[in-house]
Design an enzyme around this catalytic site. Structure first.
Site, short mmCIF file in Angstrom:
data_model
loop_
_atom_site.label_atom_id
_atom_site.label_comp_id
_atom_site.label_asym_id
_atom_site.label_seq_id
_atom_site.Cartn_x
_atom_site.Cartn_y
_atom_site.Cartn_z
N GLU A 332 43.48 -93.81 -37.63
CA GLU A 332 43.77 -93.65 -39.19
C GLU A 332 44.71 -92.83 -39.15
O GLU A 332 46.24 -92.68 -38.87
CB GLU A 332 43.25 -95.19 -39.56
CG GLU A 332 44.09 -94.96 -40.56
CD GLU A 332 43.38 -95.33 -42.14
OE1 GLU A 332 43.98 -96.26 -43.11
OE2 GLU A 332 42.20 -94.66 -42.04
N HIS A 333 44.46 -91.60 -39.47
CA HIS A 333 44.65 -90.95 -40.04
C HIS A 333 44.80 -89.61 -38.49
O HIS A 333 43.24 -89.39 -38.76
CB HIS A 333 44.17 -89.84 -40.73
CG HIS A 333 44.95 -91.25 -42.25
ND1 HIS A 333 43.74 -92.00 -42.69
CD2 HIS A 333 45.94 -91.37 -42.92
CE1 HIS A 333 44.38 -92.24 -43.19
NE2 HIS A 333 45.40 -92.60 -43.45
N ASP A 366 49.13 -89.68 -48.22
CA ASP A 366 48.91 -91.30 -49.26
C ASP A 366 50.12 -91.73 -49.86
O ASP A 366 49.33 -92.29 -50.68
CB ASP A 366 46.96 -91.19 -49.35
CG ASP A 366 46.43 -91.13 -48.63
OD1 ASP A 366 46.40 -91.71 -47.83
OD2 ASP A 366 45.40 -90.61 -48.59
N HIS A 425 65.34 -128.96 -14.38
CA HIS A 425 65.75 -127.69 -14.66
C HIS A 425 66.98 -127.37 -14.44
O HIS A 425 68.08 -127.01 -14.65
CB HIS A 425 65.05 -126.48 -14.75
CG HIS A 425 64.01 -126.97 -15.04
ND1 HIS A 425 63.05 -128.08 -16.16
CD2 HIS A 425 63.12 -125.09 -16.52
CE1 HIS A 425 61.79 -126.28 -16.85
NE2 HIS A 425 62.39 -125.66 -17.16
#
Length: 436
Positions: A332-333, A366, A425
């Site tokens: 995360e960090h 933070d 198509h």
């Protein structure tokens, strides 16, 4: 303090590294049944269920689940001057950094009369979850709201658990942060029930369903987000916070130890990992940790986190091996404090946010770095990113062909449609060019 994983003299494969990374044991599945019951109660009973859940889990229901605007205004007025100044500074910095995340519209010409346009369309409505629990997170209000506003989301609902200390009301600092950002739709509710309320709406509160839910929470919130995914989008299933620091003998052991403690104070399951090329430096960090962990106000939970199976000192032969381990972990960090920071950064592929140098601690991110602190945990940074304006944007392609441009590719459309056994198509194109 902290287990040692010694990888020196080894060359583990990617699969082996994935098995070696230290992790907390968190199983969102164990909360699924309870979270499902709470969500279904809210769907069936509306605000009555939310009040019952507040009384059961939060120590008291709010006087009004929908927070009155007067209460938000009062909370803004009551903010301590230094806190208000810090929040305003954080808002300004995050706004500035987030603006860079808005992709420009583009138009590609593939020939005369053949154009594909690219635009980024915000969702109409989002729900932002701001947790309560062991800490108060006005910074999470900033980190959730600013990217949504930068993306151009017109309708934002914010929810946060009622606080027993404040008579079942949302924490006033959270309300103050919401008010500074111009958020007027705030609800005193938390946990899995709040996630269900955002996903399905609550008619008797006038709460309309949202398209995306973001924000961290406990295991029941994570389980609830998993359950409503598909009904609504989610950012991620947030788990315990984590920090991984790559450092060599040139780093300051006091700085490194302080940064490890700073994340360990979040929760007993928080992960603190040091990856270093120097056993002597690792020993210096351990000495620093002994003193810091004992002296910090949240010493009890810090010590549990540092001594848990999710935290470790990892010894490697060189910084290239450190980067490989970090990529397998997907932190995360990620902090990098080495003599060759830029080289290490260049070798990193997976991290929620990367903090480079001795004066870029995670605490900066933070609050006031300008980056977003809502980041993927549990290795999810190996395949996903943190919260940003792009979380609330949907890329859409707009196709503009005229008759001549379509005619130029008609035969190739016919060939591909026929190869896929989808004749209608081809006929949809041929119908635009009737034969004489």
């Amino acid at each position: 303090m902290m287990q040692t994983i010694d990888l020196r003299g080894t060359n583990p494969s990617r699969a082996e590294l994935l098995d070696l990374v230290p992790r907390a044991v968190t199983d969102v599945g164990v909360a699924t049944e309870a979270a499902s019951a709470l969500i279904e109660a809210v769907r069936a009973e509306g605000s009555a269920a939310l009040r019952a859940q507040a009384a059961r889990f939060d120590g008291g229901e709010a006087p009004s689940i929908r927070v009155p605007q007067s209460e938000i205004d009062d909370a803004v007025a009551a903010l301590a001057p230094d806190v208000r100044s810090a929040l305003e500074g954080a808002i300004g910095r995050v706004r500035q950094a987030t603006a860079a995340q808005i992709p420009p519209a583009a138009s590609t010409s593939l020939g005369d009369g053949a154009i594909v346009e690219q635009r980024w369309q915000p969702v109409d409505r989002v729900g932002l979850y701001v947790p309560g629990g062991k800490a108060v997170y006005p910074s999470s209000v900033v980190m959730n709201v600013v990217p949504a506003q930068a993306a151009g989301v017109p309708s934002i609902a914010l929810v946060s658990p009622p606080q027993k200390e404040f008579g079942g009301r949302v924490h006033p600092t959270i309300l103050g942060a919401a008010g500074l950002l111009g958020i007027t739709e705030v609800y005193a509710m938390g946990g899995a029930g709040a996630i269900g309320a955002l996903a399905y709406g609550v008619a008797d509160l006038g709460l309309e369903p949202v398209q995306i839910i973001t924000g961290p929470g406990n295991v029941y919130v994570a389980a609830a987000k998993r359950l409503v995914r598909g009904r609504t989008g989610i950012d991620s299933e947030a788990g315990p916070t984590e920090i991984l620091i790559i450092a060599d003998q040139t780093a300051d052991p006091g700085f490194v130890a302080a940064d490890l403690v700073s994340q360990a104070e979040h929760d007993e399951l928080a992960a603190a990992v040091l990856v270093t090329t120097s056993p002597a430096f690792a020993d210096e960090v351990r000495v620093e940790l002994e003193g810091l962990a004992a002296a910090t106000p949240h010493s009890a939970r810090v010590l549990v986190a540092l001594n848990g199976q999710q935290s470790a000192v990892v010894l490697v032969d060189d910084l290239a091996a450190a980067a490989r381990f970090s990529d397998a972990y997907g932190p995360e960090h990620l902090e990098i404090q080495t003599a060759s920071d830029d080289e290490v950064v260049a070798s990193i592929h997976s991290a929620g946010a990367i903090f480079v140098g001795s004066y870029s601690p995670v605490s900066l991110g933070d609050y006031l770095a300008g980056s977003n602190h809502v980041l993927p945990t549990g290795g999810q940074s190996r395949f996903s990113s943190g919260l940003g304006a792009y979380t609330f944007l949907r890329p859409q392609q707009i196709i503009r062909y005229d008759r001549e441009a379509l005619g130029a590719v008609a035969e190739r459309i016919h060939a591909l449609a026929t190869s896929e056994n989808l004749p209608a198509h081809a006929e949809a194109v041929a119908a635009r060019f009737p034969r004489d």
